[in-house]
Design a protein around this motif. Structure first.
Motif, mmCIF file in Angstrom:
data_model
loop_
_atom_site.group_PDB
_atom_site.id
_atom_site.type_symbol
_atom_site.label_atom_id
_atom_site.label_comp_id
_atom_site.label_asym_id
_atom_site.label_seq_id
_atom_site.Cartn_x
_atom_site.Cartn_y
_atom_site.Cartn_z
ATOM 1 N N UNK A 1 53.435 -5.561 -17.707
ATOM 2 C CA UNK A 1 52.559 -5.406 -16.548
ATOM 3 C C UNK A 1 53.251 -4.589 -15.465
ATOM 4 N N UNK A 2 52.441 -3.875 -14.727
ATOM 5 C CA UNK A 2 52.936 -3.105 -13.596
ATOM 6 C C UNK A 2 52.429 -3.787 -12.329
ATOM 7 N N UNK A 3 53.342 -4.296 -11.510
ATOM 8 C CA UNK A 3 52.995 -4.983 -10.266
ATOM 9 C C UNK A 3 53.424 -4.122 -9.088
ATOM 10 N N UNK A 4 52.448 -3.733 -8.270
ATOM 11 C CA UNK A 4 52.692 -2.930 -7.081
ATOM 12 C C UNK A 4 52.502 -3.821 -5.857
ATOM 13 N N UNK A 5 53.211 -3.518 -4.779
ATOM 14 C CA UNK A 5 53.154 -4.325 -3.563
ATOM 15 C C UNK A 5 52.710 -3.497 -2.370
ATOM 16 N N UNK A 6 52.065 -4.166 -1.445
ATOM 17 C CA UNK A 6 51.846 -3.648 -0.103
ATOM 18 C C UNK A 6 52.180 -4.775 0.852
ATOM 19 N N UNK A 7 52.805 -4.426 1.974
ATOM 20 C CA UNK A 7 53.254 -5.426 2.939
ATOM 21 C C UNK A 7 52.179 -5.859 3.925
ATOM 22 N N UNK A 8 51.109 -5.093 4.024
ATOM 23 C CA UNK A 8 50.023 -5.463 4.932
ATOM 24 C C UNK A 8 48.740 -4.761 4.493
ATOM 25 N N UNK A 9 47.654 -5.143 5.139
ATOM 26 C CA UNK A 9 46.350 -4.623 4.754
ATOM 27 C C UNK A 9 46.188 -3.132 4.950
ATOM 28 N N UNK A 10 46.686 -2.626 6.059
ATOM 29 C CA UNK A 10 46.553 -1.188 6.332
ATOM 30 C C UNK A 10 47.295 -0.365 5.287
ATOM 31 N N UNK A 11 48.508 -0.783 4.974
ATOM 32 C CA UNK A 11 49.285 -0.082 3.946
ATOM 33 C C UNK A 11 48.569 -0.153 2.602
ATOM 34 N N UNK A 12 48.023 -1.313 2.275
ATOM 35 C CA UNK A 12 47.323 -1.488 0.996
ATOM 36 C C UNK A 12 46.131 -0.548 0.888
ATOM 37 N N UNK A 13 45.332 -0.483 1.930
ATOM 38 C CA UNK A 13 44.150 0.385 1.891
ATOM 39 C C UNK A 13 44.548 1.851 1.786
ATOM 40 N N UNK A 14 45.595 2.240 2.498
ATOM 41 C CA UNK A 14 46.088 3.624 2.407
ATOM 42 C C UNK A 14 46.521 3.941 0.978
ATOM 43 N N UNK A 15 47.300 3.038 0.378
ATOM 44 C CA UNK A 15 47.779 3.257 -0.990
ATOM 45 C C UNK A 15 46.623 3.322 -1.989
ATOM 46 N N UNK B 1 43.477 4.050 -1.451
ATOM 47 C CA UNK B 1 42.600 5.197 -1.235
ATOM 48 C C UNK B 1 43.253 6.514 -1.607
ATOM 49 N N UNK B 2 44.571 6.509 -1.795
ATOM 50 C CA UNK B 2 45.267 7.770 -2.093
ATOM 51 C C UNK B 2 45.738 7.884 -3.537
ATOM 52 N N UNK B 3 45.392 6.918 -4.389
ATOM 53 C CA UNK B 3 45.866 6.969 -5.767
ATOM 54 C C UNK B 3 44.713 7.216 -6.732
ATOM 55 N N UNK B 4 45.030 7.852 -7.837
ATOM 56 C CA UNK B 4 44.039 8.030 -8.893
ATOM 57 C C UNK B 4 44.068 6.874 -9.873
ATOM 58 N N UNK C 1 34.533 2.989 -4.242
ATOM 59 C CA UNK C 1 35.566 3.244 -5.252
ATOM 60 C C UNK C 1 36.403 2.001 -5.536
ATOM 61 N N UNK C 2 36.546 1.125 -4.561
ATOM 62 C CA UNK C 2 37.400 -0.057 -4.688
ATOM 63 C C UNK C 2 36.615 -1.352 -4.878
ATOM 64 N N UNK C 3 35.333 -1.328 -4.606
ATOM 65 C CA UNK C 3 34.517 -2.546 -4.555
ATOM 66 C C UNK C 3 34.479 -3.327 -5.856
ATOM 67 N N UNK C 4 34.631 -2.649 -6.975
ATOM 68 C CA UNK C 4 34.512 -3.348 -8.261
ATOM 69 C C UNK C 4 35.835 -3.927 -8.764
ATOM 70 N N UNK C 5 36.917 -3.676 -8.056
ATOM 71 C CA UNK C 5 38.204 -4.247 -8.471
ATOM 72 C C UNK C 5 38.188 -5.740 -8.143
ATOM 73 N N UNK C 6 38.440 -6.596 -9.130
ATOM 74 C CA UNK C 6 38.490 -8.031 -8.843
ATOM 75 C C UNK C 6 39.618 -8.342 -7.853
ATOM 76 N N UNK C 7 39.302 -9.181 -6.878
ATOM 77 C CA UNK C 7 40.279 -9.585 -5.870
ATOM 78 C C UNK C 7 40.457 -11.097 -5.955
#
Length: 137
Positions: free
Chosen positions: A31-45, A47-50, A79-85
């Protein structure tokens, strides 16, 4: 059916990030586990990845944007709405659980207190998602 391999954890606590990293390394080394330290960083990441994650793990209690605000932003973005959270948090407050599901969280997990219990929790989480179909596979 292919089990999800790309997970994204949004959590401001470095200790919790480390625990998650150790649990995933032990239970799902592919598995590949990526991290973001806060919500703003997460949304930026995101929205900028394929290459989007297949499942997002999201803490509720974070500075800046809390988990509910992040969840709301995710679900508003086509683009992100269908990702399970999956909410992964220390709060088991009924109003937090209700708020998460009202905002279309896929699941709500209260973080286990010790590593052994947390490992069991992540093992069950991975087992569940191994049997689910996701769109971003």
């Amino acid at each position: 059916m292919t089990a999800p391999q790309r997970f994204f954890l949004i959590d401001d606590n470095p200790h919790d990030q480390l625990l998650a990293m150790e649990a995933f390394a032990e239970l799902c080394p592919d598995c590949h586990l990526t991290f973001a330290n806060d919500g703003s960083e997460a949304l930026r990441l995101l929205q900028s990845t394929d290459e989007l994650p297949e499942v997002i793990l999201l803490d509720v209690n974070m500075p800046g944007m809390n988990g509910f605000e992040v969840l709301q932003s995710l679900k508003k973005d086509p683009r992100l709405a269908t990702i399970p959270v999956v909410m992964l948090t220390t709060s088991g407050a009924p109003e937090d659980v209700a708020a998460a599901y009202t905002l279309y969280a896929s699941s709500y997990l209260v973080k286990a207190q010790d590593f052994s219990a947390f490992l069991s929790q992540i093992e069950a989480f991975l087992g569940y998602w191994a049997h689910c179909r996701t769109i971003h596979a």
